[in-house]
Design a protein around this motif. Structure first.
Motif, PDB file in Angstrom:
ATOM      1  N   VAL A   1      36.263  35.311  44.200  1.00  0.00           N
ATOM      2  CA  VAL A   1      34.971  34.618  44.226  1.00  0.00           C
ATOM      3  C   VAL A   1      35.184  33.228  43.669  1.00  0.00           C
TER       4      VAL A   1
ATOM      5  N   HIS B   1      28.798  36.439  45.862  1.00  0.00           N
ATOM      6  CA  HIS B   1      29.315  37.515  46.701  1.00  0.00           C
ATOM      7  C   HIS B   1      28.533  38.790  46.425  1.00  0.00           C
TER       8      HIS B   1
ATOM      9  N   ARG C   1      29.298  35.677  50.836  1.00  0.00           N
ATOM     10  CA  ARG C   1      30.153  36.723  51.408  1.00  0.00           C
ATOM     11  C   ARG C   1      29.580  38.085  51.042  1.00  0.00           C
TER      12      ARG C   1
END
Ligand code: ADP
Ligand code: MG
Ligand code: MG
Length: 249
Positions: free
Chosen positions: A30, A36, A218
């Protein structure tokens, strides 16, 4: 800068019958400014990941590494992980009877920064952090998490995040037990944090609902102690439609 790098992480949990491997090789990076999301079915090891990174004594890293800005966290005692910039918002925040929120926050801030927060500015900061989370100022006189509603606990966690100002926030099911209003307030708090410079967020969640408010860069799907698939925010939409079954081992 903030960067969390997890490499080939294997973690055992202590059980009555001895150690049991739960994480079986997690790889995850990350970067600065990123949010994320880790999603996955119950029992897939999401909380184990959070606890292992934070240094919970029941979880042992047997292989691999976790670094925050190049510092190996698994070598550090819990309090030093916090000083290294890590914050864990727990799925079930711990009750600390007899310790007021105000005392807890002051003590934590002092431990983190090495000096007591300024008496001229700190109470105001605390008040603002509580107010923005829709918590009244008498909240700071209550014992930490004792008798708090589910929503109060989670809003309290985000108020802590705001005040303690770590670089990396790992939030484990911060959305569980929240009604829609509390979810909005909590999500706004997370987004506010994520937009500050030199921050990153790892948002662990079972449900896609929070991702309508906190927008991840993500999304990773966790299955059986590993990241099974990673993608952009569209992966969450796919999960909403098709569930976790499609990724069963
Ligand atoms: P998740 O957060 O994804 O629901 P967890 O990390 O809580 O998953 O749990 C992963 C697995 O580890 C589960 O199968 C759970 O039963 C097991 N586990 C976790 N803690 C313990 C424990 N103290 N004793 C035995 N098994 C445990
Ligand atoms: Mg961002
Ligand atoms: Mg969990």
């Amino acid at each position: 800068m903030a960067e969390l790098v997890i490499k080939d992480l294997h973690v055992d949990v202590d059980t009555e019958n001895g150690p049991k491997e739960i994480l079986k090789g997690v790889d995850l990076t990350v970067r600065d400014g990123e949010v994320h999301a880790i999603m996955g079915p119950n029992g897939s090891g999401k909380s184990t990941l959070a606890y292992a990174i934070a240094g919970h004594p029941k979880y042992t890293i047997t292989q691999g590494s976790v670094t925050l800005d190049g510092v190996e966290l698994s070598d550090l005692p819990v309090d030093e992980r916090a000083r290294a910039g890590l914050f864990l918002g727990m799925q079930y925040p711990v009750e600390v009877p007899g310790v007021s929120m105000a005392n807890f926050l002051r003590t934590a801030k002092t431990a983190l920064s090495g000096e007591a927060p300024k008496v001229r500015t700190w109470p105001k900061q605390v008040n603002e952090a509580l107010t923005v989370m829709d918590l009244t100022s008498d909240f700071s006189e209550r014992s930490v998490n004792e008798g708090f509603s589910g929503g109060e606990k989670k809003r309290g966690e985000i108020a802590q995040l705001e005040l303690l100002d770590p670089r990396a926030a790992i939030l484990d099911e911060i959305d569980s037990g929240l009604d829609i209003d509390a979810l909005r307030v909590v999500s706004a708090g997370i987004e506010r944090f994520a937009k500050k410079p030199d921050k990153l967020v790892l948002l662990i969640t079972h449900y896609t609902r929070i991702l309508r408010y906190v927008h991840p860069d993500r999304v990773h799907v966790f299955v059986d102690g590993r990241v099974k698939v990673s993608g952009g925010p569209e992966l969450a939409d796919n999960l909403e439609e098709r569930g976790y079954e499609q990724y069963a081992k």
